[in-house]
Design an enzyme around this catalytic site. Structure first.
Site, mmCIF file in Angstrom:
data_model
loop_
_atom_site.group_PDB
_atom_site.id
_atom_site.type_symbol
_atom_site.label_atom_id
_atom_site.label_comp_id
_atom_site.label_asym_id
_atom_site.label_seq_id
_atom_site.Cartn_x
_atom_site.Cartn_y
_atom_site.Cartn_z
ATOM 1 N N GLY A 221 0.816 4.913 -3.862
ATOM 2 C CA GLY A 221 -0.276 5.871 -3.752
ATOM 3 C C GLY A 221 -0.934 6.159 -5.080
ATOM 4 C CD GLU B 177 5.583 5.787 0.674
ATOM 5 O OE1 GLU B 177 4.574 5.600 -0.024
ATOM 6 O OE2 GLU B 177 5.632 6.646 1.574
ATOM 7 C CG ASP C 277 0.399 12.133 2.471
ATOM 8 O OD1 ASP C 277 -0.443 11.802 1.628
ATOM 9 O OD2 ASP C 277 1.071 11.306 3.112
ATOM 10 C CG ASP D 129 6.544 7.721 -3.001
ATOM 11 O OD1 ASP D 129 5.363 7.605 -3.390
ATOM 12 O OD2 ASP D 129 6.945 7.252 -1.915
ATOM 13 N N GLY D 130 4.993 10.093 -4.435
ATOM 14 C CA GLY D 130 4.170 11.256 -4.139
ATOM 15 C C GLY D 130 4.475 11.806 -2.758
ATOM 16 C CB THR E 212 0.364 10.846 -7.312
ATOM 17 O OG1 THR E 212 -0.619 11.634 -6.633
ATOM 18 C CG2 THR E 212 1.012 11.708 -8.394
ATOM 19 C CE LYS F 120 7.160 9.528 0.482
ATOM 20 N NZ LYS F 120 5.934 9.260 -0.310
ATOM 21 C CE LYS G 285 -1.751 15.327 -1.920
ATOM 22 N NZ LYS G 285 -2.616 15.437 -3.081
#
Length: 230
Positions: A36, A110, A91, A88-89, A38, A101, A128
């Site tokens: 993603g 992921e 949502d 990881d980012g 980020t 996510k 978020k």
């Protein structure tokens, strides 16, 4: 005369948390890397310490290409028994470290890489953070022949599932499957919800990350990086 600084853009907040995540990387680590916009900032930051990174395990073909482009070898997940950290980012992320996510369609890989890691470091901007998961449409990777059956099951829970499209055609994931995006849910018990939906025939992965929740969230805010631990 007083001067006021303009607020940081979302892009600048992403770069800030991507840089902050480097402190969780130890020399010689094999690093789990998500997917993603980020995470792309994190990969940019990794380039500055790439000589200290032994290798990476990546959650998408897109991240693999970016990692290889900066000279970090990418290993297959089957070649690794455990990772010390996965970055990881998200949502959405709630006050317990539970996340939604899959906005980037990489949720299955992921979750696989997250399950290898001792610590999940979530990097996100403060938009978020939510009290209850569900405002962001929930991504669910599905086997195509089950899509309508699964959509009906979400409708019974009050959700509206739509097939994710790309260029007018169903989006095909790196795994060759489709994605349903489910609107209108309010997920008050993410652990139970994830466990239940996982059992539905045809569901590959549901985008609730409760069993693989964040250990730490680095949240980009106007006043700097806020570190939340769960």
């Amino acid at each position: 005369m007083t001067t006021t600084s303009s607020p940081l853009t979302q892009d600048e907040l992403k770069a800030m948390v991507g840089q902050a995540a480097l402190r969780y990387i130890a020399p010689g680590d094999i690093v789990g890397v998500g997917t993603g916009s980020t995470v792309n900032k994190f990969i940019d930051a990794l380039a500055t310490i790439k000589d200290q990174v032994r290798a990476a395990v990546s959650s998408s073909e897109a991240s693999t290409a970016r990692l290889q482009a900066i000279g970090i070898p990418v290993l297959d997940a089957n070649a690794v028994e455990q990772l010390s950290v996965y970055v990881d980012g998200a949502d959405e992320i709630d006050g317990h470290g539970y996340m939604i996510k899959g906005g980037g369609a990489a949720l299955t890989r992921e979750k696989i890489v997250a399950a290898l890691a001792q610590r999940f470091v979530c990097i996100a901007d403060e938009s978020k953070r939510v009290a209850t998961l569900g405002q962001f449409p929930l991504p669910v990777e599905v086997i195509p022949m089950a899509a309508q059956q699964i959509a009906r099951r979400f409708a019974a829970l009050g959700g509206q599932a739509t097939l994710r499209l790309k260029d007018g055609q169903p989006l095909v994931t790196d795994n060759g499957q489709h994605i349903l995006d489910v609107h209108g849910l309010r997920i008050t018990d993410p652990l139970a919800f994830e466990s239940a939906v996982n059992q539905w025939p045809g569901v590959v992965t549901v985008g609730v990350f409760a069993h693989q929740k964040a250990s730490v969230c680095l949240l980009g805010t106007a006043s700097g990086v806020e570190t939340l631990t769960y």
